[in-house]
Design a protein around this motif. Structure first.
Motif, PDB file in Angstrom:
ATOM      1  N   HIS A 157       0.498  -1.145   0.361  1.00 17.84           N
ATOM      2  CA  HIS A 157      -0.143   0.284   0.047  1.00 17.84           C
ATOM      3  C   HIS A 157       0.579   1.394   0.129  1.00 17.84           C
ATOM      4  O   HIS A 157       1.967   1.308   0.793  1.00 17.84           O
ATOM      5  N   PRO A 158       0.460   1.617  -0.861  1.00 23.70           N
ATOM      6  CA  PRO A 158       1.215   3.353  -0.869  1.00 23.70           C
ATOM      7  C   PRO A 158       0.973   4.434   0.414  1.00 23.70           C
ATOM      8  O   PRO A 158       0.152   4.127   0.768  1.00 23.70           O
ATOM      9  N   ALA A 159       2.395   5.045   0.640  1.00 23.27           N
ATOM     10  CA  ALA A 159       2.442   5.874   1.865  1.00 23.27           C
ATOM     11  C   ALA A 159       1.831   5.591   3.291  1.00 23.27           C
ATOM     12  O   ALA A 159       2.503   4.436   3.297  1.00 23.27           O
ATOM     13  N   ASP A 160       1.032   5.692   3.878  1.00 29.27           N
ATOM     14  CA  ASP A 160       0.982   5.677   5.610  1.00 29.27           C
ATOM     15  C   ASP A 160      -0.550   4.565   5.287  1.00 29.27           C
ATOM     16  O   ASP A 160      -0.614   4.763   7.014  1.00 29.27           O
ATOM     17  N   GLY A 161      -0.835   3.628   4.739  1.00 29.54           N
ATOM     18  CA  GLY A 161      -2.315   3.474   4.745  1.00 29.54           C
ATOM     19  C   GLY A 161      -1.798   1.617   4.597  1.00 29.54           C
ATOM     20  O   GLY A 161      -0.717   1.524   5.111  1.00 29.54           O
ATOM     21  N   MET A 162      -2.634   1.261   4.761  1.00 24.43           N
ATOM     22  CA  MET A 162      -2.379  -0.600   5.680  1.00 24.43           C
ATOM     23  C   MET A 162      -3.444  -1.172   4.052  1.00 24.43           C
ATOM     24  O   MET A 162      -4.107  -0.693   4.447  1.00 24.43           O
ATOM     25  N   VAL A 163      -3.084  -2.297   3.925  1.00 21.76           N
ATOM     26  CA  VAL A 163      -3.943  -3.482   2.988  1.00 21.76           C
ATOM     27  C   VAL A 163      -3.638  -5.037   4.195  1.00 21.76           C
ATOM     28  O   VAL A 163      -2.666  -4.992   3.822  1.00 21.76           O
TER      29      VAL A 163
END
Length: 326
Positions: A157-163
């Motif tokens: 996941h890009p940046a500071d998110g989450m998958v």
């Protein structure tokens, strides 16, 4: 022995958190050691057999089964052969050909959870860089055991998110696991938010906004020389991300498709629905109904949603009970 190449598990690997790939010749060597031990050889004799040219000659059967000379390690690493679940519950290595086949992309049922930090740009501007990264690491350190506890697998996941991906298991419901992980994550974020409010003396609330969808997706990994990223290439992750985008204040939204595939008992344990404005102008929660992403996005002040999901029916997950609701 060289270290195994450690990769995320695939759907058919059950609950193993990581999988180790060994080159073909290492798997053959392990099998040969096991066979020699079964024939009564001591570990000292086995070590001498493999480590010294003048060692006691093996039995004819051992000579027939002995592996060919090992190829250089860099060559062997290109074609990992066996997959071994990490940890004390590891099983014997699978057949090399079978393992290589399982490295290929596979079409599998999956539930996808996407979470994004609300107002991340504003929070970044308020905090010194080292504190912002400390905050994100705090969130990840709390989220990781939650996802693992519910048999989730991290994705890119890009940046500071989450998958996180949830796959069918021999026991339990992967759809329920995704919802339970989201619910636990929301509670954990409330604690993180309070801790940082005390630390910084600010009134900023920290939220991870969550979207969940399910479907059949092609799953695989992108590999560079130093890293492996597990990913899904299809529509489910995109829809979960779009839902997360319009979610606000740490709310959890799931698709009608996902909720419809839960068992009747599981649905009874979930309070879900939408908030609608009543005649008096106040918002009232209406249980067991759905609304389109377009309507919810406009209601949340997020603007026009992406055209791919404007008509997607969704509902907010308000609470989850360990027992069926009355």
């Amino acid at each position: 022995m060289p270290k195994p190449e450690v990769l995320p598990p695939e759907p058919q690997d059950g609950g193993a958190p990581r999988i180790g790939y060994f080159p073909d010749q290492i798997v053959a060597r392990i099998a040969e050691i096991q066979r020699l031990k079964k024939d009564g050889w001591s570990m000292a004799r086995i070590a001498e057999h493999f480590g010294a040219r003048g060692a006691t000659a093996p039995t004819p059967a051992a000579e027939a089964a002995a592996p060919a000379p090992a190829a250089p390690r860099m060559e062997a690493a290109r074609e990992p052969a066996s997959r071994v679940p990490a940890g004390p519950t590891a099983q014997p290595p699978a057949a090399p050909a079978d393992a290589r086949a399982r490295r290929l992309p596979v079409l599998a049922d999956v539930a996808v959870l996407v979470a994004g930090l609300q107002h991340s740009t504003s929070i970044w501007s308020e905090l010194p860089p080292e504190e912002y990264f400390e905050l994100i690491n705090d969130i990840w350190s709390v989220a990781d055991p939650i996802f693992r506890r519910h048999s989730g697998t991290h994705g890119k996941h890009p940046a500071d998110g989450m998958v996180c991906y949830f796959f069918p298991l021999p026991a339990g419901s992967y759809l329920w696991n995704a919802l339970a992980a989201a619910h636990e994550m929301r509670d954990a974020m409330r604690r993180i938010s309070k801790d940082w409010q005390l630390r910084k003396g600010w009134s900023t609330e920290l939220y991870m906004n969550i979207g969940i969808d399910e479907g059949q997706e092609w799953l695989g990994s992108f590999k560079s020389d130093s890293n492996v990223d597990f990913t899904a290439l299809a529509n489910t992750i995109n829809q979960a991300a779009r839902i997360s985008d319009f979610s606000r204040s740490g709310s959890i939204w799931a698709t009608k498709n996902l909720l419809g595939k839960l068992s009747a008992d599981e649905r009874m344990r979930i309070r879900y629905g939408v908030r609608r404005k009543g005649a008096d102008g106040q918002h009232v929660f209406v249980p067991h109904v759905f609304s389109s992403v377009r309507r919810r996005s406009t209601h949340a002040g997020g603007g026009e949603p992406h055209k791919d999901v404007v008509l997607l029916p969704v509902a907010e997950i308000v609470s989850i009970s360990p027992t069926p609701s009355p």
